[in-house]
Design a protein around this motif. Structure first.
Motif, PDB file in Angstrom:
ATOM      1  N   ASP A  93       0.880  -1.164   0.000  1.00 31.84           N
ATOM      2  CA  ASP A  93       0.000   0.000   0.000  1.00 31.84           C
ATOM      3  C   ASP A  93       0.927   1.225   0.000  1.00 31.84           C
ATOM      4  OD1 ASP A  93      -1.484   2.199   0.755  1.00 31.84           O
ATOM      5  OD2 ASP A  93      -2.532   1.174   2.388  1.00 31.84           O
ATOM      6  N   PHE A  94       0.862   2.035  -1.058  1.00 31.81           N
ATOM      7  CA  PHE A  94       1.829   3.136  -1.180  1.00 31.81           C
ATOM      8  C   PHE A  94       1.623   4.260  -0.169  1.00 31.81           C
ATOM      9  CE2 PHE A  94       2.480   1.110  -5.329  1.00 31.81           C
ATOM     10  CZ  PHE A  94       3.868   1.011  -5.293  1.00 31.81           C
ATOM     11  N   LEU A  95       0.547   4.209   0.614  1.00 30.50           N
ATOM     12  CA  LEU A  95       0.371   5.210   1.677  1.00 30.50           C
ATOM     13  C   LEU A  95       1.209   4.863   2.905  1.00 30.50           C
ATOM     14  CD1 LEU A  95      -3.474   5.921   1.625  1.00 30.50           C
ATOM     15  CD2 LEU A  95      -1.631   7.280   0.631  1.00 30.50           C
ATOM     16  N   THR A  96       1.450   3.592   3.101  1.00 28.19           N
ATOM     17  CA  THR A  96       2.108   3.145   4.352  1.00 28.19           C
ATOM     18  C   THR A  96       3.272   2.187   4.113  1.00 28.19           C
ATOM     19  OG1 THR A  96       0.628   1.248   4.450  1.00 28.19           O
ATOM     20  CG2 THR A  96      -0.072   3.248   5.639  1.00 28.19           C
TER      21      THR A  96
ATOM     22  N   ALA B 126      12.861  -4.130  -2.997  1.00 31.65           N
ATOM     23  CA  ALA B 126      12.087  -5.370  -2.844  1.00 31.65           C
ATOM     24  C   ALA B 126      10.638  -5.224  -3.288  1.00 31.65           C
ATOM     25  CB  ALA B 126      12.139  -5.839  -1.386  1.00 31.65           C
ATOM     26  N   ILE B 127      10.153  -3.993  -3.471  1.00 26.12           N
ATOM     27  CA  ILE B 127       8.715  -3.839  -3.748  1.00 26.12           C
ATOM     28  C   ILE B 127       8.398  -3.927  -5.240  1.00 26.12           C
ATOM     29  CG2 ILE B 127       8.422  -2.380  -1.688  1.00 26.12           C
ATOM     30  CD1 ILE B 127       7.801  -0.042  -3.756  1.00 26.12           C
ATOM     31  N   GLN B 128       7.122  -4.235  -5.492  1.00 24.37           N
ATOM     32  CA  GLN B 128       6.582  -4.133  -6.857  1.00 24.37           C
ATOM     33  C   GLN B 128       6.360  -2.640  -7.093  1.00 24.37           C
ATOM     34  OE1 GLN B 128       6.077  -5.965  -9.370  1.00 24.37           O
ATOM     35  NE2 GLN B 128       4.297  -5.294 -10.497  1.00 24.37           N
ATOM     36  N   ILE B 129       7.163  -2.073  -7.982  1.00 19.99           N
ATOM     37  CA  ILE B 129       7.160  -0.621  -8.143  1.00 19.99           C
ATOM     38  C   ILE B 129       5.890  -0.119  -8.837  1.00 19.99           C
ATOM     39  CG2 ILE B 129       9.622  -0.075  -8.099  1.00 19.99           C
ATOM     40  CD1 ILE B 129       9.686  -0.633 -11.090  1.00 19.99           C
ATOM     41  N   ALA B 130       5.588   1.153  -8.597  1.00 23.97           N
ATOM     42  CA  ALA B 130       4.521   1.825  -9.335  1.00 23.97           C
ATOM     43  C   ALA B 130       5.080   2.201 -10.716  1.00 23.97           C
ATOM     44  CB  ALA B 130       4.107   3.078  -8.574  1.00 23.97           C
ATOM     45  N   PRO B 131       4.198   2.542 -11.691  1.00 18.82           N
ATOM     46  CA  PRO B 131       4.699   2.928 -13.017  1.00 18.82           C
ATOM     47  C   PRO B 131       5.702   4.083 -12.928  1.00 18.82           C
ATOM     48  CG  PRO B 131       2.302   2.712 -13.025  1.00 18.82           C
ATOM     49  CD  PRO B 131       2.729   2.556 -11.609  1.00 18.82           C
ATOM     50  N   GLN B 132       6.784   3.974 -13.665  1.00 19.80           N
ATOM     51  CA  GLN B 132       7.831   5.022 -13.742  1.00 19.80           C
ATOM     52  C   GLN B 132       8.598   5.212 -12.439  1.00 19.80           C
ATOM     53  OE1 GLN B 132       8.252   6.269 -16.804  1.00 19.80           O
ATOM     54  NE2 GLN B 132       6.416   5.172 -17.420  1.00 19.80           N
TER      55      GLN B 132
ATOM     56  N   HIS C 275      17.700   6.621  -3.975  1.00 26.99           N
ATOM     57  CA  HIS C 275      16.953   7.839  -3.655  1.00 26.99           C
ATOM     58  C   HIS C 275      15.492   7.479  -3.360  1.00 26.99           C
ATOM     59  CE1 HIS C 275      16.628  12.364  -4.208  1.00 26.99           C
ATOM     60  NE2 HIS C 275      15.389  11.990  -3.988  1.00 26.99           N
ATOM     61  N   MET C 276      14.925   6.599  -4.185  1.00 27.35           N
ATOM     62  CA  MET C 276      13.524   6.199  -3.992  1.00 27.35           C
ATOM     63  C   MET C 276      13.387   5.398  -2.696  1.00 27.35           C
ATOM     64  SD  MET C 276      10.734   6.821  -5.241  1.00 27.35           S
ATOM     65  CE  MET C 276      10.311   7.463  -6.821  1.00 27.35           C
TER      66      MET C 276
ATOM     67  N   THR D  40      -2.168   3.972  -6.575  1.00 26.75           N
ATOM     68  CA  THR D  40      -0.750   3.809  -6.894  1.00 26.75           C
ATOM     69  C   THR D  40      -0.113   5.186  -6.992  1.00 26.75           C
ATOM     70  OG1 THR D  40       0.806   2.656  -8.337  1.00 26.75           O
ATOM     71  CG2 THR D  40      -1.007   3.784  -9.438  1.00 26.75           C
ATOM     72  N   MET D  41       1.191   5.212  -7.226  1.00 26.14           N
ATOM     73  CA  MET D  41       1.893   6.471  -7.413  1.00 26.14           C
ATOM     74  C   MET D  41       1.948   6.766  -8.909  1.00 26.14           C
ATOM     75  SD  MET D  41       2.634   7.175  -4.259  1.00 26.14           S
ATOM     76  CE  MET D  41       3.646   8.634  -4.462  1.00 26.14           C
ATOM     77  N   VAL D  42       1.733   8.038  -9.260  1.00 25.34           N
ATOM     78  CA  VAL D  42       1.821   8.442 -10.667  1.00 25.34           C
ATOM     79  C   VAL D  42       2.785   9.631 -10.754  1.00 25.34           C
ATOM     80  CG1 VAL D  42      -0.495   7.644 -11.289  1.00 25.34           C
ATOM     81  CG2 VAL D  42      -0.182   9.978 -10.446  1.00 25.34           C
ATOM     82  N   THR D  43       3.411   9.797 -11.918  1.00 31.64           N
ATOM     83  CA  THR D  43       4.325  10.936 -12.038  1.00 31.64           C
ATOM     84  C   THR D  43       3.510  12.219 -12.213  1.00 31.64           C
ATOM     85  OG1 THR D  43       4.553  10.358 -14.347  1.00 31.64           O
ATOM     86  CG2 THR D  43       6.379   9.765 -12.943  1.00 31.64           C
ATOM     87  N   VAL D  44       4.019  13.294 -11.652  1.00 36.26           N
ATOM     88  CA  VAL D  44       3.337  14.592 -11.732  1.00 36.26           C
ATOM     89  C   VAL D  44       3.675  15.207 -13.092  1.00 36.26           C
ATOM     90  CG1 VAL D  44       3.227  16.911 -10.733  1.00 36.26           C
ATOM     91  CG2 VAL D  44       3.466  14.903  -9.232  1.00 36.26           C
TER      92      VAL D  44
END
Ligand SMILES: Cc1cc2nc3c(=O)[nH]c(=O)nc-3n(C[C@H](O)[C@H](O)[C@H](O)COP(=O)(O)OP(=O)(O)OC[C@H]3O[C@@H](n4cnc5c(N)ncnc54)[C@H](O)[C@@H]3O)c2cc1C
Length: 422
Positions: free
Chosen positions: A301-304, A319-325, A331-332, A387-391
């Motif tokens: 859950d990308f919030l926590t 180790a995580i399944q990344i969000a797109p991009q 750094h991440m 999910t996380m999206v690029t701005v």
């Protein structure tokens, strides 16, 4: 019931105010165990202590006595930095921030009992567990690595003894020899890393072995990051020395003849072979049943950063399944560490985590011993897609390698090391 009774008298008033008086009286510090003291885990440990005002007991489990940084490790391979330059102490995490450091390896997790078993025989109880174990190599997909001599085919994709050993292999190579690096299909740790490494080896060759060649054998259809910039550097600065071949999927290696085998193309021989096998989340995350995406990466859950599979376990970093991009970068992982630390402090005090986290990423690549290029991006949480999206319009890319960015890249490393380790 979730243990929300972590705050003692030392806790910050803002957070303390959310607890009932009875709960506060019954308080015993909450315990968070962090497994893995790399870019994600060290950051989370530090910020859990900072943002709980020392009210959460934080134990960091890490087998290595010091952190050896993957960022800048390609420069050690290229001979312009030393291992000492990328070896960092954990001392301030303990002395300045009060993180308890246990030099051990986590071997098993019992999510029902909320305990972590250690190779040394101990067991650590937790209220919340943070896992940032990085990656493991799927070496079995390149069977020859298990053959006699296979241990001389290095990946050097976890900075440490292999980093220094790969530099020694290059130093021992004859002038006129070939260094070949294989790149697995994305996603893998540090998208631009293999191409930065090719630049560093080419830089070393241009100084010491000018008749030698760098061969990049990439399973991907094209360079996966900063493509135009790397292409430009290879065509100008390292003209005739670097050859890039896309869609070369490495399936095996013969250590005896130093030959690479591919899914489609003919075999290639090289003097120094650097195989980057396909990768997955570190073993402890896989054995705990957290790697729900293809058995390789952990969905969160990308919030926590709480695992979607097992409650009270937060997974960070590569180790995580990344969000797109979203790259698998240090750094991440540092950003994951901070978002997770803030969310855990909130959850343990009965507050809701920030519903709109924002992360940024800047990734520098050195193209010589002093010039660098960068790519940057900003990512925000999208509640509809979860999910996380690029701005749109955020981020940026260098126009050409330059020495000023080389200085920024060095400063980036110093700053993130200080941020992670205090
Ligand atoms: C050559 C190279 C260059 C790179 N350059 C950059 C760059 O310029 N910028 C950038 O942002 N990123 C870069 N990266 C990527 C970056 O290194 C990773 O994305 C980052 O390290 C991921 O952090 P992490 O916490 O997931 O894993 P790591 O930093 O690898 O930390 C994992 C830690 O967990 C420990 N561990 C594993 N299993 C256990 C266990 N069972 N018990 C206890 N401890 C355990 C390990 O010992 C390790 O210390 C580069 C990577 C490489 C290979």
């Amino acid at each position: 019931m979730q243990r929300r009774t972590f705050l003692n008298a030392a806790a910050g008033a803002a957070v303390l105010g959310t607890l009932g008086a009875a709960a506060a009286r019954a308080a015993s510090p909450a315990r968070v165990v962090v497994v893995g003291g790399g870019y994600g885990g060290a950051t989370a440990a530090r910020y859990l202590r900072t943002w709980s005002h020392g009210a959460i007991d934080v134990t960091l489990v890490e087998p290595n006595p010091a952190l050896i940084s993957c960022p800048l490790s390609n420069l050690v391979i290229g001979g312009s930095r030393r291992m000492e330059d990328i070896t960092l102490s954990y001392d301030a995490l303990a002395s300045r921030h009060g993180v308890r450091i246990v030099r051990d390896t986590a071997t098993a997790i019992d999510p029902a009992a909320r305990t972590v078993r250690l190779a040394g025989g101990g067991t650590l109880p937790y209220d919340r567990l943070v896992l940032s174990p990085g990656i493991d190599m799927l070496s079995g997909e390149i069977p020859g690595l298990a053959q006699p001599g296979g241990d001389e085919i290095l990946h050097a994709w976890k900075a440490g003894p292999q980093t220094a050993a790969l530099h020694r292999q290059l130093a021992a190579m004859r002038d006129g020899g070939v260094y070949a690096i294989t790149v697995p299909l994305a996603p893998y740790r540090c998208p631009p890393g293999p191409y930065e490494r090719a630049c560093q080896v080419a830089h070393y060759f241009s100084r010491h072995k000018p008749r030698s060649k760098v061969l990049i054998l990439d399973a991907n259809p094209d360079i996966t990051s900063k493509a135009a910039l790397f292409r430009q550097v290879w065509a100008t600065q390292y003209k005739g020395m670097v050859e890039y071949r896309p869609q070369y999927n490495t399936v095996d290696v013969d250590p005896a003849t130093r030959t690479l085998k591919f899914e489609v193309q003919d075999d290639e021989r090289a003097d120094v072979i650097n195989v980057l096998p396909p990768q997955r989340a570190g073993a402890i995350a896989v054995s705990a049943g957290l790697a729900t995406a293809n058995g390789r990466w952990c969905e969160v859950d990308f919030l926590t950063f709480e695992s979607l599979a097992v409650p009270n376990i937060h997974v960070l970093g590569d180790a995580i399944q990344i969000a797109p991009q979203m790259p698998k970068s240090g750094h991440m992982a540092n950003q994951h560490g901070k978002v997770a630390a803030a969310a855990i402090v909130a959850l343990l005090s009965g507050q809701a985590p920030n519903p709109a986290p924002l992360y940024n990423n800047t990734c520098y690549s050195f193209t010589s011993d002093r010039e660098a290029v960068h790519i940057a991006s900003v990512h925000r949480y999208d509640a509809t897609q979860k999910t996380m999206v690029t701005v749109p319009g955020s981020g940026g890319l260098s126009t050409a390698p330059n020495a000023l960015e080389g200085r920024y890249a060095q400063a980036w490393a110093q700053a993130i090391w200080a941020d992670m380790l205090g």
